[in-house]
Structures are given as structure tokens and as C-alpha cells.
Design an enzyme around this catalytic site. Structure first.
Site, short mmCIF file in Angstrom:
data_model
loop_
_atom_site.label_atom_id
_atom_site.label_comp_id
_atom_site.label_asym_id
_atom_site.label_seq_id
_atom_site.Cartn_x
_atom_site.Cartn_y
_atom_site.Cartn_z
CE LYS A 147 -1.82 1.73 4.01
NZ LYS A 147 -1.49 3.16 4.13
CG ASN A 148 2.46 2.75 3.55
OD1 ASN A 148 1.27 3.02 3.35
ND2 ASN A 148 2.98 2.65 4.76
NE ARG A 199 -0.71 11.87 7.73
CZ ARG A 199 -0.11 13.03 7.87
NH1 ARG A 199 -0.73 14.04 8.42
NH2 ARG A 199 1.15 13.21 7.47
CB CYS A 218 -5.25 11.16 11.63
SG CYS A 218 -3.68 10.48 12.04
NE ARG A 268 0.36 10.09 10.48
CZ ARG A 268 0.00 8.97 9.84
NH1 ARG A 268 -1.15 8.40 10.10
NH2 ARG A 268 0.79 8.44 8.95
CB VAL A 279 1.84 18.26 5.88
CG1 VAL A 279 1.16 16.92 5.88
CG2 VAL A 279 0.84 19.40 5.89
CG ASP A 311 2.99 1.44 9.54
OD1 ASP A 311 2.55 2.27 10.35
OD2 ASP A 311 3.11 1.70 8.33
NE ARG A 367 -7.22 4.18 5.53
CZ ARG A 367 -6.31 4.72 6.33
NH1 ARG A 367 -6.53 4.84 7.61
NH2 ARG A 367 -5.18 5.18 5.84
C1 UD1 Z 1 4.24 6.97 6.53
C2 UD1 Z 1 3.41 5.72 6.29
C3 UD1 Z 1 2.81 5.21 7.59
C4 UD1 Z 1 3.91 5.02 8.62
C5 UD1 Z 1 4.77 6.26 8.76
C6 UD1 Z 1 5.98 6.06 9.66
C7 UD1 Z 1 2.62 6.07 4.02
C8 UD1 Z 1 1.48 6.36 3.12
N1 UD1 Z 1 2.35 6.07 5.34
O1 UD1 Z 1 3.36 7.97 7.04
O2 UD1 Z 1 2.16 3.97 7.32
O3 UD1 Z 1 3.33 4.73 9.88
O4 UD1 Z 1 5.26 6.68 7.47
O5 UD1 Z 1 6.76 5.02 9.20
O6 UD1 Z 1 3.72 5.81 3.57
N2 UD1 Z 1 6.05 14.82 10.79
C9 UD1 Z 1 6.11 16.17 11.07
N3 UD1 Z 1 6.01 17.05 10.02
C10 UD1 Z 1 5.86 16.62 8.73
C11 UD1 Z 1 5.81 15.24 8.46
C12 UD1 Z 1 5.92 14.35 9.52
O7 UD1 Z 1 6.24 16.57 12.21
O8 UD1 Z 1 5.77 17.47 7.84
C13 UD1 Z 1 6.17 13.84 11.92
C14 UD1 Z 1 4.91 13.00 12.08
O9 UD1 Z 1 3.93 13.63 12.87
C15 UD1 Z 1 5.47 11.76 12.74
C16 UD1 Z 1 6.86 11.61 12.09
O10 UD1 Z 1 7.17 12.91 11.58
O11 UD1 Z 1 5.62 11.96 14.13
C17 UD1 Z 1 6.96 10.61 10.98
O12 UD1 Z 1 5.88 10.80 10.07
P1 UD1 Z 1 5.97 10.44 8.53
O13 UD1 Z 1 7.16 9.58 8.25
O14 UD1 Z 1 5.83 11.69 7.74
O15 UD1 Z 1 4.66 9.57 8.34
P2 UD1 Z 1 3.81 9.50 7.04
O16 UD1 Z 1 4.73 9.73 5.88
O17 UD1 Z 1 2.59 10.29 7.17
#
Ligand code: UD1
Length: 422
Positions: free
Chosen positions: A22-23, A92, A116, A121, A123, A310, A402
Site C-alpha cells: 500500500k505505502n 492522509r 488523525c 501528524r 505536514v 506499523d 484500507r
Molecule cells: C508513513 C506511512 C505510515 C507510517 C509512517 C511512519 C505512508 C502512506 N504512510 O506515514 O504507514 O506509519 O510513514 O513510518 O507511507 N512529521 C512532522 N512534520 C511533517 C511530516 C511528519 O512533524 O511534515 C512527523 C509525524 O507527525 C510523525 C513523524 O514525523 O511523528 C513521521 O511521520 P511520517 O514519516 O511523515 O509519516 P507518514 O509519511 O505520514
């Protein structure tokens, strides 16, 4: 609302084919926005999130020809540069359209994801990275509005050196896609090293991108003016693989995963061996045998190649019935212990203090009605249901759909007593 009913106590035996990840599928579908040519993807998993992403891309003007296990995307007619709130709030990963849209069209409007279940989380890293590449970004009415200012030439992002304060998987993917069409060289430092980032890089390279270092913490992307069509096979899902292995380690049995990859699961396989399982890998198969009560295993989540967040919830389920006590530390997401409440309803003995859970293994969980709260928490509850005495009914399993392809059919084929109730 659909539910799963599981009669616990059966061991698992046989073969199960692992689906495409999926990811990896979600970001790679977004790469289809980067070209006007066709992008053909094989080994596509049949999942709700994949259908949601397809719907979002189609709304933007992408054509999507779906076949069993494959999709051909064509971004020749993209005319709506927007990802609306109702899509982003359910998934997301929709944020992954931001980089490609700004890179190819010089503009995008993408809803902020909001909170969420597993934490806030944000961006901010995606936004900062695009700003460093020259995009002007305004947050208005809950939307990120990104624009590349008109210069002399085309509206192109510019290569930049970007350091991630935190390792972000989708952040790295978004900026890698944006940089592929930018003017000049982009260096992503403290980049995510997840195998799904590497799979995306392979697909982009097949489309004509110039990328070096994917899989390390420094990725160097030399932008090109145009990308072309390509064919790409989505990598196997390492989290689905890990989930079936933990299920068999907890319930006991002898299972073989096919179309899997052991090289990207090392940490998880080590933990399963520590729990007492015997593991053999050969080619694209992974065999696990377990004929005793598991030993408790400590886990601490961290970015790849360390133990994946995960897989945290699934190991929590195993620890509930293991011999001894275990400590599970979650360092990635601040609110990823929602399964604990539900496991307690089955009799589990778990104490939580901040981001640490201490689990005292007991001999037997007892079936009850419980509720799925997020994707991986749902997988943990399924494993708990498989080992609990009597019937466990899991409500709100749309979370499971999902990210797990035909999970009850796959588990039934392994001998589990599981059925969907509508
Ligand atoms: C991706 C995966 C998800 C997995 C996660 C961590 C996908 C679609 N999803 O989620 O399944 O659990 O990686 O391995 O690939 N953060 C910030 N600012 C940002 C971005 C992230 O503070 O702009 C923080 C997040 O809140 C979190 C950490 O960084 O605490 C890691 O998040 P991130 O690696 O970005 O997770 P996703 O990419 O959303």
C-alpha cells in the site's frame, strides 16, 4: 457497518501470497501526475486507500484503466489541481499529490489533513521543502495553496538543499517527486530510507528521472524538463508480511509467505526469532514455524531500518499471551496505543506511561466485542482474536480494508475461523 467474527484457538498452516505494498502503491500512483504519458503499474493491491487515491487522481483529470492487479494511469488531461478535504481527511497520503502538481503545473491546492486517530501528524516539512524550492505557499480556508511565481521562463521549481528535522516518509517522497522536474539539483538530507521510498525512486528513474542515493539518508535528484511513461511492478507489502508472521507466531503453526521479501523485514524477523519462532527464507518466500508459547519481546519503533511503527500494535498482541513481560516504546507517533483499551477488554494486562507500554503476558485472552480504531490497531485486534478463547467480534473494520487485501479470505485459507458479518 461490517464486522469480523473470529473463533479463536486455531493454529495457522499453509501458504499465503503477499500483496503489493500500500505505502509504495500510493506515492507511485501520484507519480502518474508527473507525465502526460502512460504509467502502467503491476502488482497493485485491491485496497480502499488505493481506490480512494484513484478517485482523487480521476477527479483531477487523470485517466485510470483498471485491470485485475494492475492499473494504467495517464496524466495527459489533468485540469483540476486540487485535493479536496473529504478525500484528504479519509486518507492522509493524498498529500502526496502536492509535490507532483506543483512540479508539473506550477500550482496546487491541497487540503490540510488535520488531526488523525494516531496523532496530530503535521505536514510542515512538506511545505518547508517546497518553499525552499521556490514555491510560494499560503494556508487559506484549511487548504495549502502552493504556486511557483512567474519568472522569465516556465513555472518551474528550483533545486535546493533540504534538511529534514524529522525523518518523514511521505515528506521525502513528495519532495523527491517535486525535485524530479525541478530546475537544477536537489539534495534531500536526513531523508527517509524506507524501502517504499526506494520503490518510488525506481519508478521515477524508469520514467526518466535522475535520482541517486535512494535508500540512504542523502538523496540527490537532478531535475529534468520532462518525464515519460513507464511500467513498474509494486514491491511486496512488508507490513502485511509481518502481520501474517506475527499472527502465526502468536497462534502457532507453520506458514509460508510467497511473493515476499525477507531483506526488508530483518528487524521484524529477528524479533520473531527472539519470540521463539523458526524462520527460513528462500528466494521470495518466508517460512515461519512456531510450536510453543511465544516469549515476550521488547520493541522500540524508529525509522527504517529499525523496527517499524506499523508493526508495533501486532507485536503488542503477541506479547499479551507471551511468557514474561515486555516493554513496547513508540517513538514515531504520540497517540498510537489506542489498541491497548481494546486488548484490555480481552483480559490483557497492559500499563501505559507516556509512549511506553508494559505488557505482562497471560496464558489466555478471552473473546469479546471490540472496536478497530486505526489500520494497524485493527490488525493487532485480529491477531488477538485468533488467540483468544471463544468468539471475538471486531467492529469498524473499514480501517482494516484500507490496508489489508482480502484479509479474512487469506486467514481462512490458513485455517483461521474468521468471517465477515454485514
Ligand atoms: C508513513 C506511512 C505510515 C507510517 C509512517 C511512519 C505512508 C502512506 N504512510 O506515514 O504507514 O506509519 O510513514 O513510518 O507511507 N512529521 C512532522 N512534520 C511533517 C511530516 C511528519 O512533524 O511534515 C512527523 C509525524 O507527525 C510523525 C513523524 O514525523 O511523528 C513521521 O511521520 P511520517 O514519516 O511523515 O509519516 P507518514 O509519511 O505520514
Amino acid at each position: 457497518m461490517q464486522k469480523l467474527a473470529i473463533q479463536g484457538g486455531t493454529t495457522l498452516h499453509g501458504e499465503v501470497r503477499i500483496s503489493g505494498a500500500k505505502n509504495a502503491a500510493l506515492p507511485i500512483m501520484c507519480a502518474g501526475l508527473l507525465t502526460a504519458d502512460e504509467l502502467h503499474l503491476d502488482n497493485m493491491p485491491d485496497l480502499h486507500d488505493v481506490a480512494t487515491m484513484r478517485k482523487l487522481l480521476v477527479q483531477m483529470g487523470v485517466t485510470a484503466a483498471v485491470e485485475p492487479g494492475a492499473v494504467t494511469l495517464c496524466g495527459a488531461q489533468v485540469d483540476k489541481l486540487e485535493a479536496p478535504y473529504d478525500m484528504v481527511k479519509t486518507m492522509r497520503a493524498a498529500i502526496l499529490v502536492l509535490g507532483p502538481l506543483v512540479a508539473r503545473f506550477g500550482e496546487a491546492r491541497v487540503s490540510l489533513p488535520g488531526g488523525c486517530a494516531i496523532g496530530s501528524r503535521p505536514v510542515d516539512l512538506h511545505i518547508k521543502g517546497l518553499q525552499a524550492m521556490g514555491a510560494e505557499i499560503h494556508i487559506e480556508h484549511g487548504y495549502i495553496h502552493a504556486q511557483v511565481p512567474h519568472g522569465k521562463g516556465a513555472k518551474r521549481l528550483k533545486g535546493a538543499r533540504i534538511f529534514f528535522d524529522l525523518v518523514s516518509v511521505t515528506g521525502t517522497e513528495n519532495l523527491m517527486m517535486a525535485a524530479a522536474l525541478a530546475d537544477g539539483v536537489t539534495v534531500l538530507e536526513n531523508a527517509a530510507r524506507e524501502p517504499e521510498v526506494v520503490d518510488l525512486a525506481h519508478c521515477l528513474i524508469a520514467m526518466g528521472a535522475k535520482i541517486e542515493g535512494a535508500g540512504s539518508d542523502t538523496i540527490v535528484i537532478t531535475g529534468v524538463e520532462k518525464l515519460h511513461g513507464a511500467r513498474h511492478r509494486i514491491m511486496p507489502d512488508r507490513i502485511e508480511s509481518g502481520t501474517f508472521l506475527v499472527a502465526a507466531a502468536a497462534a502457532g503453526g507453520d506458514i509460508t509467505l510467497t511473493d515476499a521479501r525477507a531483506d526488508i523485514l530483518e528487524n521484524v524477523l529477528e524479533k520473531l526469532q527472539e519470540a521463539g519462532a523458526t524462520i527460513h527464507t528462500a528466494g521470495n518466500t518466508i517460512n515461519l514455524k512456531m510450536n510453543k508459547r511465544p516469549q515476550a519481546v521488547n520493541v522500540r519503533t524508529s525509522p527504517y531500518p529499525a523496527f517499524p511503527t506499523d508493526m508495533q500494535a501486532q507485536f503488542m498482541a503477541l506479547n499479551c499471551i507471551a511468557a514474561g513481560s515486555a516493554m513496547v516504546v513508540e517513538t514515531i507517533f504520540e497517540n498510537r496505543f489506542m489498541h491497548v483499551q481494546e486488548l484490555r477488554r480481552l483480559g490483557a494486562q497492559i500499563d501505559v506511561e507516556g509512549n511506553t507500554a508494559v505488557i505482562k503476558g497471560i496464558l489466555q485472552l478471552e473473546g469479546a466485542t471490540i472496536m478497530a480504531t486505526d489500520l494497524r490497531a485493527s490488525a493487532c485486534l485480529v491477531i488477538a482474536g485468533l488467540v483468544a478463547q471463544g468468539e471475538t467480534v471486531i467492529d469498524r473494520i473499514y480501517h482494516l480494508d484500507r490496508g489489508y487485501e482480502h484479509i479474512e479470505a487469506k486467514l481462512s485459507a490458513l485455517g483461521a475461523n474468521i468471517r465477515r458479518i454485514t
